[in-house]
Design a protein around this motif. Sequence first.
Motif, PDB file in Angstrom:
ATOM      1  N   PHE A   1      29.613  46.700  39.796  1.00 18.72           N
ATOM      2  CA  PHE A   1      29.841  45.457  39.043  1.00 18.72           C
ATOM      3  C   PHE A   1      30.330  44.306  39.929  1.00 18.72           C
ATOM      4  CE2 PHE A   1      34.476  44.922  38.570  1.00 18.72           C
ATOM      5  CZ  PHE A   1      34.920  46.133  39.103  1.00 18.72           C
ATOM      6  N   THR A   2      30.830  44.610  41.125  1.00 20.79           N
ATOM      7  CA  THR A   2      31.315  43.531  41.995  1.00 20.79           C
ATOM      8  C   THR A   2      30.259  43.043  42.974  1.00 20.79           C
ATOM      9  OG1 THR A   2      32.125  45.130  43.583  1.00 20.79           O
ATOM     10  CG2 THR A   2      33.709  44.320  41.962  1.00 20.79           C
TER      11      THR A   2
ATOM     12  N   TRP B   1      40.620  38.352  45.793  1.00 20.06           N
ATOM     13  CA  TRP B   1      41.201  38.142  44.466  1.00 20.06           C
ATOM     14  C   TRP B   1      42.630  37.648  44.544  1.00 20.06           C
ATOM     15  CZ3 TRP B   1      37.784  37.232  41.180  1.00 20.06           C
ATOM     16  CH2 TRP B   1      36.531  37.825  41.305  1.00 20.06           C
TER      17      TRP B   1
ATOM     18  N   ASP C   1      26.928  36.794  39.544  1.00 24.20           N
ATOM     19  CA  ASP C   1      27.190  37.791  38.509  1.00 24.20           C
ATOM     20  C   ASP C   1      26.002  37.935  37.567  1.00 24.20           C
ATOM     21  OD1 ASP C   1      30.079  38.404  39.159  1.00 24.20           O
ATOM     22  OD2 ASP C   1      30.056  36.229  39.055  1.00 24.20           O
TER      23      ASP C   1
ATOM     24  N   THR D   1      23.999  40.436  39.121  1.00 22.25           N
ATOM     25  CA  THR D   1      24.478  41.784  38.806  1.00 22.25           C
ATOM     26  C   THR D   1      24.020  42.214  37.412  1.00 22.25           C
ATOM     27  OG1 THR D   1      26.450  41.087  39.988  1.00 22.25           O
ATOM     28  CG2 THR D   1      26.505  43.249  38.971  1.00 22.25           C
ATOM     29  N   TYR D   2      24.056  41.284  36.470  1.00 20.01           N
ATOM     30  CA  TYR D   2      23.587  41.609  35.123  1.00 20.01           C
ATOM     31  C   TYR D   2      22.128  42.045  35.167  1.00 20.01           C
ATOM     32  CZ  TYR D   2      27.688  40.385  32.405  1.00 20.01           C
ATOM     33  OH  TYR D   2      28.932  40.391  31.858  1.00 20.01           O
TER      34      TYR D   2
ATOM     35  N   GLN E   1      31.967  39.389  35.372  1.00 17.77           N
ATOM     36  CA  GLN E   1      32.126  40.581  36.184  1.00 17.77           C
ATOM     37  C   GLN E   1      32.954  41.647  35.467  1.00 17.77           C
ATOM     38  OE1 GLN E   1      34.307  40.902  40.160  1.00 17.77           O
ATOM     39  NE2 GLN E   1      32.581  39.581  40.564  1.00 17.77           N
ATOM     40  N   ASN E   2      34.063  41.202  34.868  1.00 20.84           N
ATOM     41  CA  ASN E   2      34.957  42.163  34.238  1.00 20.84           C
ATOM     42  C   ASN E   2      34.424  42.658  32.903  1.00 20.84           C
ATOM     43  OD1 ASN E   2      37.647  42.566  35.803  1.00 20.84           O
ATOM     44  ND2 ASN E   2      36.952  40.481  36.181  1.00 20.84           N
TER      45      ASN E   2
ATOM     46  N   ALA F   1      29.168  31.696  39.049  1.00 23.83           N
ATOM     47  CA  ALA F   1      28.809  32.816  38.194  1.00 23.83           C
ATOM     48  C   ALA F   1      27.380  33.281  38.438  1.00 23.83           C
ATOM     49  CB  ALA F   1      28.992  32.419  36.729  1.00 23.83           C
TER      50      ALA F   1
ATOM     51  N   GLY G   1      27.702  41.336  42.820  1.00 26.43           N
ATOM     52  CA  GLY G   1      27.237  39.961  42.680  1.00 26.43           C
ATOM     53  C   GLY G   1      28.034  39.005  43.534  1.00 26.43           C
ATOM     54  N   TRP G   2      29.276  39.364  43.784  1.00 27.26           N
ATOM     55  CA  TRP G   2      30.098  38.458  44.575  1.00 27.26           C
ATOM     56  C   TRP G   2      29.589  38.380  46.010  1.00 27.26           C
ATOM     57  CZ3 TRP G   2      33.593  38.531  48.672  1.00 27.26           C
ATOM     58  CH2 TRP G   2      34.243  37.309  48.826  1.00 27.26           C
TER      59      TRP G   2
ATOM     60  N   SER H   1      32.642  33.500  36.371  1.00 28.92           N
ATOM     61  CA  SER H   1      32.286  34.597  37.271  1.00 28.92           C
ATOM     62  C   SER H   1      33.203  35.802  37.039  1.00 28.92           C
ATOM     63  CB  SER H   1      32.381  34.113  38.718  1.00 28.92           C
ATOM     64  OG  SER H   1      32.373  35.191  39.600  1.00 28.92           O
TER      65      SER H   1
END
Lengths: 320, 317, 267
Positions: free
Chosen positions: B241-242, A240, B57, B60-61, B131-132, B54, B244-245, B127
């Motif tokens: 939640f992370t 990040w 992500d 992740t969803y 994610q956030n 994205a 997916g990265w 993305s």
Amino acid sequence: MKPRLDWIGAGLFAALLAVAPLFLNAYQVDVLNSIGLYALLALGLNLILGEAGLFNMGHAAFYAMGAYTAAILNTRYQIPILWTLPLSGLVAGAFALAVARPVVHLRGDYLLIVTIGVGEIVRIALVNDVFGITGGANGIFGINRPRVFGYIIRRPEDFFYLIWGCVALTIFLFLRLKRSRFGRALNYLREDATAAEGSGINTDYYKLAVFGLGAAWAGMAGTLFAAKMTIISPESFSFWESVVLFMIVILGGAGSIPGVLLAAFLVVGLPELFREFAGARMLVFGLVMMVMMVVRPQGLWPARGHQGFSLAALARAVGP
Amino acid sequence: MSQFFPFPATLNLANLVEEFFQQLTNGLAVGGIYALIALGYTMVYGVLKLINFAHGDLFTYGAYLGLTLLTSLALTDRLGFALGVLVLALMVMGLVAVLGAILERAAYRPLRQSPRLSAVVSALGASIFLQNTLMLIYGARFQVYPENILPATTLNIFGLYLPLMRVLIVLASVLMMVALYLFIQKTKIGTAIRAAAIDQDAARLMGIDVNRVIMLVFLVGPALGGVAGLMVGLYYGQINFTMGWVYGMKAFTAAILGGIGNIPGAMVGGLLLGVIEALGAAYISIAWKDAIAFCVLILILIVRPTGLLGERVADKV
Amino acid sequence: MSAADGAIAPTESALLTLREVTKSFGGLTAVNGVSFAVGEGAVVGLIGPNGAGKTTVFNLITGNYQPNHGDIHFTGQRLNGLRTHRIIMLGIARTFQNIRLFQQLTVLENALAGCHYRMSGGILAGMLWLPTQRRVEKAAVERAVQELEFVGLGQQTLTVAKNLSYGDQRRLEIARALATQPRLLILDEPAGGMNEQETEALIGLIEQIRARGITILLIEHDMRLVMRACEKLVVLEHGGKIAEGSPEQVRSDPRVIEAYLGTEDEV
């Protein structure tokens, strides 16, 4: 258009910044220090991404190389932290050269992915305490305060002048570099690498050189970071960080030094102003990136005139 | 996974073989998941020449939507395990597909005529945003799939005891990949997708609605990615939640490994990467597991950037 | 592949020699066993129908592609395997069929690209803006402006390249190439997109370049230009050479007539 007005503006800004610590509390000065560090890093990345059009999203790896070099030399061999500056720069630069050598010819978005990969490998190596010298996930602590002519730099105000002095020096050097033979070669590269090579320019050399130079700058910024924090750990150099730096350059206007400064203030400074929304910080970043690309892809403060940064040229760098 | 299969105290050939096959099948299951995600990357890249950052992500969803639907609708209680999971999978696929289509509309379509860098930055922004959003809704902590819903059955296959979930994942992912392959190769719509991937303008001249093709790609890819997210939730029980990265990067590696833009390539690349990673983690070092994929990525780009099944194309000067 | 009747054996005295050069992409052979030589001081035209492999030959000469077979020699030095910028530094300069200028940079900066490899100065000299660097930059700008004036762009040095007219963009490419101080200038369709008047001026420019002792090899579809400017033509079709000789010889060559009438009506 009006170069004189530019210089008056820059002078006023510098003067305002120089007296700022007199009116701000320690916390606010510390925020300015963070902004300065990010500006320093982003100015280096701007050479690679903005001037030469090479997609580097692993800049945090070079930052980490510098910070760890400084920390290890300082804590193990008691070398004064500021003395490690050139060596940190060299190590980070040499690392960048070694890494970039085989991949630098790759098309834009492939290079992006590779640099992300390199950034992650470095972070994982640091977490795994590679060679037993990086301290694993805990990192390295007990780094000495820097000392200048017997004066120990400790308070945020002291660091403020150290960091922003480095930023000023960087701007001075990079402005000159920009309009020199070397700087022009980077622009040729960004605009059309095939035409540059066809004009007798060794494009591979310049790609490598700018990677090395940008990374060396990140390495030196890493030394300042280590000196300021006295503790460093892998989490400070995550993917990040690279994304934030990439964003600063794109948001400000790639290739534009004032743009990069402005974006550093916005990206690092604004979240501090709205701390109650700290959790939504990255969400807003993401949204801004999407909207910017539609509304103002050239950045907030694009480089002007013939030095203008062209997204179209970058697009050609990405591929067909 | 190696921590579940502690290294035997006494060195014994049968144990070694057992351990190897456990890791191999585990690698195939993870590889199947990578392959399903990789298909989304490779299809989008094929048509738009865009790395859809994205996409990970959306995966992740899939995992989070799966969790929410699983707990709130109690499908497995009402319909039994098999039918419940099937209905759940279909619902997740549908929802994530819709998300994918919205993503295309909001983040990529306005940039269709822009330089590709703009789309890359927008993809990255999307993305981060996606994610956030998840983090703000569900919190930053790991979420846990309920254990009691899933039968902890192990199957005995030729003397190997394999978790049911692992076998199901391998079977389901292979099934979906074959279905996609047949869809792309044998149907008229599939032909349109292939045509648009080769030359959008020519495809348009032949009467193909390229916008519809792109929309379709952004429905099918995320649907497969979403169901892969559900699989990860069911297989490991923990989601974040992370994630997916990391999965996204690995799946993209798989797509490159097989040859980007190439659908069978994504399948082969995914399975291969899963196996390499599982065996590497087991026999080299678990701590460096995540670095293995990145090393594979860099090596393949240096040695053969077109991937295993990709064709070499000369750059036009 | 064919051994045409007026085939000139590559000679020691030739500036540029191609011998049995072949290049294929996948299954497609773009250039097939082509041999020809360009003598010092000559203006040679490379012609042929679209897709005959002309631009590929250029890209082989300048190292953008590597030949699968055959050799390319320039002033006695073998070019195979050299990177493009090395070949440029040996004294070959080129322009591109689909204009490749540095679009966002000024006319002057574009021309300065050609001066680049004869200049000195790296990172440190640039950052510190040492007096030597200042001198080098000044000399380079003078050279670049000289070439811009030569092609008739002396009044537009600070215009951004993308704002130039099509014809001016082509001339800027020539100025950039000339700034490398080449012995051989390779022009890929220099009259492409030009109107009659501009083409006329271009013929004059080619004469002037030649008068400076620079050898020219060009691809062109405008037969009026080719017939007037070139003293020797090499004709390609389907990647192979089908004829070579003076414009008059080539014009009356039955194979050339067939090649052109079969595909295009430019002759």
